[in-house]
Design an enzyme around this catalytic site. Sequence first.
Site, mmCIF file in Angstrom:
data_model
loop_
_atom_site.group_PDB
_atom_site.id
_atom_site.type_symbol
_atom_site.label_atom_id
_atom_site.label_comp_id
_atom_site.label_asym_id
_atom_site.label_seq_id
_atom_site.Cartn_x
_atom_site.Cartn_y
_atom_site.Cartn_z
ATOM 1 N N ARG A 19 2.603 7.747 -3.097
ATOM 2 C CA ARG A 19 3.115 6.381 -3.252
ATOM 3 C C ARG A 19 1.918 5.445 -3.319
ATOM 4 O O ARG A 19 0.886 5.684 -2.667
ATOM 5 C CB ARG A 19 3.982 5.979 -2.044
ATOM 6 C CG ARG A 19 5.331 6.635 -1.987
ATOM 7 C CD ARG A 19 6.308 6.073 -3.030
ATOM 8 N NE ARG A 19 7.616 6.706 -2.934
ATOM 9 C CZ ARG A 19 8.018 7.723 -3.711
ATOM 10 N NH1 ARG A 19 7.203 8.205 -4.645
ATOM 11 N NH2 ARG A 19 9.214 8.248 -3.561
ATOM 12 N N HIS B 119 3.620 6.632 -13.078
ATOM 13 C CA HIS B 119 4.606 7.250 -12.163
ATOM 14 C C HIS B 119 5.478 8.261 -12.899
ATOM 15 O O HIS B 119 6.719 8.182 -12.859
ATOM 16 C CB HIS B 119 5.468 6.167 -11.486
ATOM 17 C CG HIS B 119 6.060 6.639 -10.170
ATOM 18 N ND1 HIS B 119 6.302 5.801 -9.108
ATOM 19 C CD2 HIS B 119 6.436 7.881 -9.753
ATOM 20 C CE1 HIS B 119 6.825 6.492 -8.090
ATOM 21 N NE2 HIS B 119 6.910 7.772 -8.473
#
Lengths: 316, 316
Positions: A231, A279
């Site tokens: 993350r 991502h």
Amino acid sequence: MTARQKTLLLAVPINWASLWTTPIAQAAPHLKLAVHGRDAYDPGEIDYVVSFRPPPGLLKGFPKLQAVFSLGAGVDGFMADPDFPKHVPLVRFVHRSLSREMAQYIVLHVLTFHRQQRYFETAQAERKWRQTIPPRKTEDTRVGVLGLGEIGTMAAERLRDLDFPMLGWSRTRKDVKGVRSFAGLGELETFLSQSDILVCVLPLTSDTRHILNAKTFKMLPAGTYVINVARGGHLKEDDLIAAIDSGHLAGAALDVFETEPLPETSPLWAHPKISITPHIAALSDPQAMAQVAIDGIERLESGRPLVNVVDLARGY
Amino acid sequence: MTARQKTLLLAVPINWASLWTTPIAQAAPHLKLAVHGRDAYDPGEIDYVVSFRPPPGLLKGFPKLQAVFSLGAGVDGFMADPDFPKHVPLVRFVHRSLSREMAQYIVLHVLTFHRQQRYFETAQAERKWRQTIPPRKTEDTRVGVLGLGEIGTMAAERLRDLDFPMLGWSRTRKDVKGVRSFAGLGELETFLSQSDILVCVLPLTSDTRHILNAKTFKMLPAGTYVINVARGGHLKEDDLIAAIDSGHLAGAALDVFETEPLPETSPLWAHPKISITPHIAALSDPQAMAQVAIDGIERLESGRPLVNVVDLARGY
């Protein structure tokens, strides 16, 4: 009298919803399927939710909610909702397809760095035949994996099988063949001091937020390469740029960012030693996700225990 | 009376010789070591030769020659010498370090293509967040490996463990777990017709020269990506460019070429769908090479059989 039809609510960005509606409908034709933001539905009729980062407060409004299924391995998007209904089980997405996509991403970026692929790309652009001996042998290139859950373990095993000496760090000690296990904050520095390539696949919790920072970078050997596929919240982006620009770190591959989409003004985009992907390390496979959710629902309906339920105190 | 000291001749380009002299001298201090082109030596005293592409005719001039050790897995550089002394055993370089370096190269280039890494690099250069779903799932991306010797087998196993469906083609049928085996020219077309990514690690022999050509490219599914890490002689470079430019093939990664160094005028350099590396997939590890040669010499001197001796009729 027949049993009431159960309703599953899909709460995802509207333009992505069609990826999941078909596989869910195919896997579970007996369920009523509603899409948040697209379909009208009665909050009182929602039994299950499939989501990733639900709008804060949404889930507390469903009195019959029996289970929430995360579309990703990480559940920090749910933890960020102060009104998350803590009595409802939250199920992480654990599936071979997800671990393998993450492992592929990690192997790709470890090899791109280790094998000097950028150097050869520049040589090609200049039409130059530049043979060179690798600066560090595979046997001498230690890869440290922060996080030895399903994903970190698979990545470590795949790199181990390509002869990299492997280290892993996790909250509790793990037993993975060919991977030296380090556990807890007390062993973090020893682990970092031996990681020539550092891979972060940790869950994002209050304990791991900003774990990649100026202080931990100093614990790494000079020339370490950093890969973050967990993350954006794990990494202090300014500290990373400073550590690379000082010459201490060799570079980084980043798939996740503090702000996503990464703003066009971010200095990360144009940094010559940073590789950016949007991502995409592992977009959850919709069929696999439907399978995991339907399996969980069948478990609930037949009175069997759910698997991969998040420990809310631990945060993953 | 003491035994005559044995002499090992290293016949490699002079500027590379120092890579091998130290490890050989360390591993076998009892041998006399001579470097062809640098040291004066008596051809009558040469017992062993370590080389890769010896000058044609050189080896026939050594009457006491007992064994020749190849610095590479491929021995086409020896086969090209019409005066190669056929009564002398020629030992291929077979070592885990070589197979693993080749496997790393293959995995890197399979993943670079499969995971659209170039697309994301272009997006980064334009500061664009371009999320995209992979066009083909891993489970649906069949990788065919031409050549299932030590190198091809290791590459196939590593890709299998990342969930790619694997096929292999070789002269004789092989039994590698999770790899469908195709054997001989009779099964080549069936093998090619199922290869979405094609990897060539064959030995170069009269049977395999130019095996990658317009005709075999037509047998591949549309959109196949080609990786050649074997020898430039396997590939008709003009046919590859034509097959890519026609849209039939998706692109290629090439480490080996008909002429090396690849001439600055070659159209391969600037082709946007071709990735060029300068024959670096696996530079033989000097320590490992010394170890293999010394092991062979010890076998000869103690009367044990050599291993990995080339079958000159077969060519590998």
